[in-house]
Design a protein around this motif. Sequence first.
Motif, PDB file in Angstrom:
ATOM      1  N   TRP A  81      40.582  44.638  45.607  1.00 49.47           N
ATOM      2  CA  TRP A  81      41.664  43.695  45.889  1.00 49.47           C
ATOM      3  C   TRP A  81      42.184  43.802  47.313  1.00 49.47           C
ATOM      4  O   TRP A  81      42.155  44.848  47.946  1.00 49.47           O
ATOM      5  N   SER A 103      43.212  36.398  42.200  1.00 54.65           N
ATOM      6  CA  SER A 103      43.026  37.052  40.916  1.00 54.65           C
ATOM      7  C   SER A 103      43.537  36.141  39.806  1.00 54.65           C
ATOM      8  O   SER A 103      44.491  35.384  39.993  1.00 54.65           O
ATOM      9  N   GLN A 217      47.262  43.269  44.464  1.00 57.92           N
ATOM     10  CA  GLN A 217      46.157  42.804  43.644  1.00 57.92           C
ATOM     11  C   GLN A 217      46.023  41.279  43.661  1.00 57.92           C
ATOM     12  O   GLN A 217      45.461  40.688  42.743  1.00 57.92           O
ATOM     13  N   ARG A 220      40.724  38.539  45.707  1.00 55.69           N
ATOM     14  CA  ARG A 220      39.438  39.209  45.714  1.00 55.69           C
ATOM     15  C   ARG A 220      38.519  38.522  46.725  1.00 55.69           C
ATOM     16  O   ARG A 220      38.779  37.388  47.136  1.00 55.69           O
ATOM     17  N   HIS A 309      34.528  47.557  32.548  1.00 51.11           N
ATOM     18  CA  HIS A 309      34.542  46.101  32.418  1.00 51.11           C
ATOM     19  C   HIS A 309      34.036  45.705  31.040  1.00 51.11           C
ATOM     20  O   HIS A 309      32.924  46.080  30.653  1.00 51.11           O
ATOM     21  N   ASN A 339      39.747  40.161  35.052  1.00 46.25           N
ATOM     22  CA  ASN A 339      38.889  40.197  36.239  1.00 46.25           C
ATOM     23  C   ASN A 339      37.842  39.086  36.205  1.00 46.25           C
ATOM     24  O   ASN A 339      36.784  39.194  36.833  1.00 46.25           O
ATOM     25  N   THR A 350      39.112  44.231  32.647  1.00 41.73           N
ATOM     26  CA  THR A 350      38.832  45.506  33.284  1.00 41.73           C
ATOM     27  C   THR A 350      39.926  46.489  32.920  1.00 41.73           C
ATOM     28  O   THR A 350      41.110  46.197  33.084  1.00 41.73           O
TER      29      THR A 350
END
Length: 461
Positions: A81, A103, A217, A220, A309, A339, A350
């Motif tokens: 992130w 995200s 966060q 991405r 994950h 995720n 995740t």
Amino acid sequence: MISRSISAGESCAGRLRVSGAVADGMRVVVVGAGFSGLAAALALTRAGAHVRVLEARDRVGGRVLTRWLPDGTQLDLGAQWIGPTQDRMYALVAEHGLATFPSAAVGAPTLLWAGQRRAEPPTQAGRVFGLLDEYAARLDPAAPWQAPEAAQWDRTILGGWLRATAGDGDTADYLGRLLAGGLLATSADELSLLHLLFYLRSAGGTGPLLGMAGGAQQDRIVGGPPALAERMAAALPPGTLTLATPVREIAQTIDGVTAWTDTGRVDGDAMVVALAPALASRIRYDPPLPALRDGLTQRMPMGSALKVHAVYPEPFWRADGLSGVATSSAGPLTETVDNSTPTSPLGVLTGFSYSSDAAALREMSSEQRRRCLLDAFAALVGPGAGNPMALVEYDWSAEEWTRGCFCGALTPGTWSTYGPRLRAPVGRVHWAGTETATRWTGYLEGAVRAGERAAAEVLAV
């Protein structure tokens, strides 16, 4: 191996000036091709230095790794992130022709408290966050040991402080999992209050660190962080980077510094070691490192986390009004996030397990661990989470050239005595790595800033 050794604490500044080594023609060896080493190498190269980068792994990027599912779904197994005020990372993404995506943020978060779901933590949790932010604001992140309360905070164990401050044991335990675990992948009983305050100060407080949208966060990288690392490496002159070449020894003399590998030597006028202190300490130094620097490396272990994950045909939790973002006051998983990626119909949850919880999972057989993790996902997000299409685990503590994540953390009492040695060069050797950052330590942003700071130190000699 090398004669005419200088003393470990001797400055090499005068020698470099006498030899006329400025940016043009200066030879610099960079150890490590994670984001910090790559950032240092790029800055040095652009200033005219001749740079050699030596990386133990067979890839660049350090603590980042992306795995692709058959349909193209992106699974980021390591650091992933970036968020507001992480300006160097956003600039590098743009400079190297990449993009970001937000995200997933659909639905409400979940808090599992003593086995029951609730909308939010007790009100005293917010009071504790406010007090921590107030204390952290008193620190200089470049010298946290200088704060008036530093000595007291450094010998105060975070877990004990939380139990005395939070009002009840359940809240203290939950906050310890969220702060020591979620931020530093360690236990609140293994961390000093001062180290947590330093970490908070480096990022601007609990809000930026714990937040999704508007926090650390938020975004991405399309293609994953390794795509950016690979483009940074490609921007270096041909022949600069050598992979699968661990440095075994670093020797300094009055004439220069040498990195010894399994296949030979690489000489330079200066060196940047862009490794976590725990890994840097495994290199042999000739002459040996000064006692205080070596003492610091002995007191800065890596965090311990498992990142898992779980992949589903769709992000089913959204239909239930849930975001997939969840935290738990107990159990093997401290937190989960959605995720999923916008270009794939699949749903990805995740989960993160920290410290003793992660250690307990490692002791299990693969089937026991799978069952335990799926039960934890189901408790946090709903029964449908117990039957994924795939479960992908990654344990950075088991990787030879990483040995833990997210980063190293100074043990209680260490900042006061050894803290000034964290960034201080030892002769011709300069230290980088996200652990040495004063802004966004522990993050990719901190790694980049630390690498650029170490390069500036070398160029200023």
